[in-house]
Design a protein around this motif. Structure first.
Motif, PDB file in Angstrom:
ATOM      1  N   ALA A  63       0.828  -1.208   0.000  1.00  0.00           N
ATOM      2  CA  ALA A  63       0.000   0.000   0.000  1.00  0.00           C
ATOM      3  C   ALA A  63       0.864   1.261   0.000  1.00  0.00           C
ATOM      4  N   ASN A  64       2.071   1.153   0.562  1.00  0.00           N
ATOM      5  CA  ASN A  64       2.990   2.296   0.607  1.00  0.00           C
ATOM      6  C   ASN A  64       4.415   1.769   0.707  1.00  0.00           C
ATOM      7  N   PRO A  65       4.923   1.192  -0.391  1.00  0.00           N
ATOM      8  CA  PRO A  65       6.232   0.517  -0.342  1.00  0.00           C
ATOM      9  C   PRO A  65       7.384   1.465  -0.018  1.00  0.00           C
ATOM     10  N   ALA A  66       7.322   2.709  -0.489  1.00  0.00           N
ATOM     11  CA  ALA A  66       8.426   3.634  -0.241  1.00  0.00           C
ATOM     12  C   ALA A  66       8.556   3.968   1.244  1.00  0.00           C
ATOM     13  N   ALA A  67       7.413   4.122   1.926  1.00  0.00           N
ATOM     14  CA  ALA A  67       7.444   4.432   3.364  1.00  0.00           C
ATOM     15  C   ALA A  67       8.095   3.300   4.148  1.00  0.00           C
ATOM     16  N   SER A  68       7.877   2.050   3.690  1.00  0.00           N
ATOM     17  CA  SER A  68       8.449   0.889   4.381  1.00  0.00           C
ATOM     18  C   SER A  68       9.970   0.960   4.436  1.00  0.00           C
TER      19      SER A  68
END
Length: 414
Positions: A269-274
């Motif tokens: 859902a939000n790979p960059a934030a991970s």
């Protein structure tokens, strides 16, 4: 006693002053192109594919950089030597073709702008806790203000330069605190064990294709640079922009790989934030908020400026004045509509990946048009000869991207 007119000091533009102004315009174009190329779409695409492919995604990054060099040097040069915007050149190649190109670029730019605004809104959500939707409205208002002020070009240039510093600084810090697997990254970049054409088409389309290809060239024209005598500044601007964008691409890829290689799974859902959460916990997540806000703002500016420039078919005189009269309305409408779609539709993460792939299809079409124009004296003038190496590599990119696009469609169908 009244001062005589002859007593008033007159600023004379020496060759050195003129060169400094031209270099400033070229740097503005470089940063505009570079920051448009590494927006929220790039963050999402890079994190997504690094999570799926690991170090092998370095091969796609490498291809992207090579394509970037060929595409930007070709397109910037052809636009500046001809002294015409890309859509006007396309109409000169074949009547009506410019309207087709404008449609393809503007539609792609519009959908990317939905993601850009969403990214900036998400950044404000992470930083200050306001909803992404309200954050998007704030970001849109800031972008409109920057783009319609009296000295809009100067404001735009300074803003994207500041945002570039923020992006590089954040990524440098994240890489400094992580254990980066440089050896596997280098090995698989040049000797991949897996080649995914969808990832190549998407990352190239999302960072080189569509409106991004024309951002720098149109910015140079807007600053008054045109003609064969300004090729020097074309090369300086294009290579600076490519270098900056490439550094950011590599840094983000390495940061993502450092997380993935530990076995951690990125949140789809939000790979960059991970990536940032895994690197530095809650503090890293705040850094992600600042990064995606900076990425979103720089890309809103680049997308809006370039996409609306494709509505201008003026070639001089009264036509130019007529377009400038409506430019502010076009800019506001473009940003407001993009914001409204995000506000009512929601998370654009998947849209950013799909639109990146779609822009990969647009790239060979757009580059083909300009390469044909490069050899027409009616468009380029009788004294200009397009470099053979740019022509050859340009057609190689057209064929490769056309092949990769077809392979992508075949694989998606099956």
């Amino acid at each position: 006693m009244a001062q005589k007119i002859t007593d008033i000091p007159v600023t004379i533009e020496t060759p050195a002053i003129k060169a400094k102004k031209k270099r400033s315009i070229a740097m503005g174009a470089a940063f505009l192109m570079a920051m448009a190329a590494v927006g929220p779409g790039f963050l999402t695409q890079t994190a997504t594919f690094t999570g799926q492919m690991g170090a092998n995604f370095g091969f796609a990054i490498g291809i992207c950089i090579l394509v970037d060099i060929v595409v930007q040097l070709n397109i910037w040069r052809i636009i500046i030597v001809s002294g015409k915007r890309a859509q006007v050149i396309a109409n000169d190649v074949f009547p009506g073709l410019g309207y087709v190109l404008s449609f393809l670029v503007a539609v792609g730019g519009f959908f990317f702008n939905i993601g850009n605004i969403g990214g900036a809104g998400l950044g404000l959500n992470v930083l200050f806790g306001i909803s992404p939707e309200n954050g998007a409205i704030i970001a849109a208002a800031i972008a409109v203000k920057i783009l319609i002020v009296k000295n809009a070009l100067k404001a735009m240039d300074r803003t994207v330069m500041l945002l570039a510093v923020i992006k590089v600084g954040i990524l440098a810090y994240i890489l400094a605190i992580m254990k980066v697997p440089y050896a596997p990254a280098i090995h698989h970049t040049f000797m991949p064990t897996q080649i995914n054409f969808y990832s190549i088409v998407t990352i190239v389309g999302g960072t080189v294709g569509g409106y991004i290809s024309f951002a720098g060239g149109h910015r140079l024209l807007e600053g008054g640079l045109h003609g064969k005598e300004n090729i020097k500044y074309v090369n300086e601007g294009a290579l600076t922009g490519i270098g900056l964008a490439s550094v950011i691409r590599i840094m983000l890829f390495l940061a993502g790989l450092a997380v993935v290689i530990t076995g951690a799974k990125l949140n789809p859902a939000n790979p960059a934030a991970s990536i940032f959460q895994s690197a530095a916990g809650g503090f890293g997540y705040k850094f992600f908020g600042l990064l995606i806000f900076a990425s979103g703002m720089s890309s809103i500016i680049g997308s809006t400026f370039t996409s609306t420039s494709f509505l201008d078919y003026a070639v001089g005189g009264k036509q130019e004045g007529a377009f400038k009269q409506y430019r502010t309305a076009f800019i506001i409408a473009f940003i407001v509509l993009s914001t409204a779609v995000f506000y009512f539709v929601g998370n654009p993460a998947q849209v950013l990946v799909v639109v990146g792939a779609a822009n990969g299809f647009v790239l060979p079409i757009a580059l083909t048009i300009l390469l044909i124009a490069s050899n027409r004296t009616k468009i380029m003038g009788t004294k200009y000869r397009h470099p053979l190496w740019l022509t050859i590599t340009g057609w190689v990119v057209v064929l490769f991207m056309a092949f990769a696009s077809v392979e992508t469609v075949i694989n998606l169908v099956h």
